[in-house]
Design an enzyme around this catalytic site. Structure first.
Site, PDB file in Angstrom:
ATOM      1  N   PHE A   1       0.816  -1.220   0.000  1.00 41.82           N
ATOM      2  CA  PHE A   1       0.000   0.000   0.000  1.00 41.82           C
ATOM      3  C   PHE A   1       0.852   1.275   0.000  1.00 41.82           C
ATOM      4  O   PHE A   1       0.313   2.381  -0.014  1.00 41.82           O
ATOM      5  CB  PHE A   1      -0.994  -0.012   1.177  1.00 41.82           C
ATOM      6  N   ARG A   2       2.215   1.111   0.037  1.00 43.31           N
ATOM      7  CA  ARG A   2       3.141   2.258  -0.130  1.00 43.31           C
ATOM      8  C   ARG A   2       2.886   3.365   0.893  1.00 43.31           C
ATOM      9  O   ARG A   2       3.163   3.207   2.036  1.00 43.31           O
ATOM     10  CB  ARG A   2       3.035   2.832  -1.566  1.00 43.31           C
TER      11      ARG A   2
ATOM     12  N   ASP B   1       0.352  -9.796  -4.567  1.00 46.51           N
ATOM     13  CA  ASP B   1       1.587  -9.007  -4.606  1.00 46.51           C
ATOM     14  C   ASP B   1       1.326  -7.696  -5.355  1.00 46.51           C
ATOM     15  O   ASP B   1       2.126  -7.242  -6.172  1.00 46.51           O
ATOM     16  CB  ASP B   1       2.754  -9.778  -5.245  1.00 46.51           C
TER      17      ASP B   1
ATOM     18  N   HIS C   1       3.272   1.104  -9.110  1.00 49.13           N
ATOM     19  CA  HIS C   1       4.241   2.143  -9.489  1.00 49.13           C
ATOM     20  C   HIS C   1       3.476   3.096 -10.400  1.00 49.13           C
ATOM     21  O   HIS C   1       2.388   2.764 -10.877  1.00 49.13           O
ATOM     22  CB  HIS C   1       5.425   1.526 -10.240  1.00 49.13           C
TER      23      HIS C   1
ATOM     24  N   GLY D   1       7.033  -4.811 -10.636  1.00 50.05           N
ATOM     25  CA  GLY D   1       5.798  -4.806  -9.856  1.00 50.05           C
ATOM     26  C   GLY D   1       4.579  -4.724 -10.750  1.00 50.05           C
ATOM     27  O   GLY D   1       4.579  -4.016 -11.753  1.00 50.05           O
TER      28      GLY D   1
END
Ligand code: DOR
Ligand code: ZN
Ligand code: ZN
Length: 356
Positions: free
Chosen positions: A21-22, A235, A239, A252
């Site tokens: 979730f950055r 996963d 980006h 990703g």
């Protein structure tokens, strides 16, 4: 568990044990809120978030801060802690799980992983491995042998310490066989459905572990069909499109919005049963993460049983592109409820306010 009319399916809420979730220093890629939107649009009511944020979550302090932020989301939030520099940090953080990256093995060594494993075994946490032995990486090549070598290392560590281990995003049918009885494993939608030949866009298809040959991929599907795979996880690794289109694209693939539909497409093709769908993407991961997603408590997904074409532009999170663009999928998520409240309906995510 599953109710079926000829048009709709009601499933328990899905549980994705592996998402990114950055937020924080990487909020231009995705935020906790954006990630939750993608989850809700995909029928996912609980997630296990990864610690490779900026900064990487290696301390009890950061671990607690992130868990507190995640607890403000409408979905159920769990966090895998990152490898700490000092093993004693685990005593302070008391995480349920620790995520081990090849980069951690490269910088701290397998011995440090074994010490963590010992400590985890006594504290009752489990280790979740991105299982590729970095000593097999050459330049930008990450061959399947890296996975084989890692499996052997982790087997030794599991046997010596008794720690519970989970291998995430496995790519080889070999791994599903070789881990029987001592580790659980999950597979991603992209390693099941995409390979070096059928994935045409090099940047959008770039992911770690790498996509494999069509033969390996078909072997992985066969392992899934024969019940050798415990869980299914995205996963989801967002980006920006600019980053992906740059000269040095980061690895990703994001797929939280469509993962359930892709899995239901495998049901439609007769590769898995509906019970498998629920076991792989709800029941088993909910037990691993320690979340209660019982339908009776009002966490469920409603799916319309029809074919549709995948469009990244329709995704609800920040990531709006996909190597699955124009793929035909079966089973469109119509609504998602968490603990008795509907948060997603008719393509809209509702009342998503982060209590920070
Ligand atoms: O492709 C990947 N992307 N693999 C990883 O292990 C990390 C992830 C990311 O965080 O972008
Ligand atoms: Zn990984
Ligand atoms: Zn990941």
């Amino acid at each position: 568990l599953v109710q079926l009319s000829n048009k709709y399916l009601i499933l328990p809420g899905m549980v994705d044990l592996h998402v990114h979730f950055r937020d924080w220093g990487l909020s231009h890629k995705e935020t906790l809120e954006g990630g939750a939107r993608a989850a809700l649009a995909g029928g996912v009511v609980a997630v296990g978030d990864m610690p490779n944020t900026s900064p990487h979550i290696r301390t009890a302090e950061l671990y607690r801060k992130r868990v507190e932020q995640g607890s403000g989301l409408p979905i159920l939030y769990r966090l895998h802690m990152g490898v700490p520099e000092e093993v004693a940090e685990l005593d302070r953080a008391r995480p349920r799980s620790v995520k081990i990256y090849p980069e951690d093995v490269a910088s701290f060594g397998w011995q440090h992983v074994e010490r963590l494993a010992e400590r985890c075994a006594s504290l009752g946490c489990f280790l979740i491995f991105h299982c590729e032995d970095p000593s097999y990486f050459k330049n930008s090549e990450r061959p399947p042998e890296a996975e084989v070598a890692c499996v052997e290392r982790v087997r030794q560590i599991a046997h010596r310490t008794g720690v519970r281990v989970h291998l995430t995003h496995i790519t080889l049918p070999y791994t599903a066989e070789a881990t029987r009885g001592w580790a659980s494993v999950d597979v991603t939608p992209h390693h099941l459905l995409l390979d070096m030949d059928n994935c045409k866009d090099p940047a959008l298809c770039l992911v770690n572990p790498r996509l494999r040959t069509p033969e390996i991929r078909r072997g992985l599907l066969a392992a899934l069909a024969s019940g050798l795979i415990d869980m299914y996880a995205t996963d989801h690794a967002p980006h920006t499109l600019e980053e992906k289109r740059s000269g040095n694209p980061p690895p990703g693939i994001c797929s939280l919005d469509i993962a359930l539909s892709l899995l239901l497409s495998l049901w439609k093709r007769g590769i898995v049963s509906l019970d498998d769908v629920v076991r792989l993407y709800s029941f088993r991961p909910s037990r691993l993460l320690g979340v209660d997603i019982d339908t009776a408590r009002g966490s469920f997904a409603v799916v319309k049983l029809e074919e549709f074409e995948i469009r990244g532009g329709n995704f609800a999170g920040s990531c709006k592109f996909t190597p699955f663009e124009k793929f035909k999928a079966f089973g469109m998520v119509e609504a998602t409820a968490v603990r008795g409240k509907i948060y997603f309906k008719n393509g809209e995510v509702y009342s998503l306010q982060l209590a920070l």
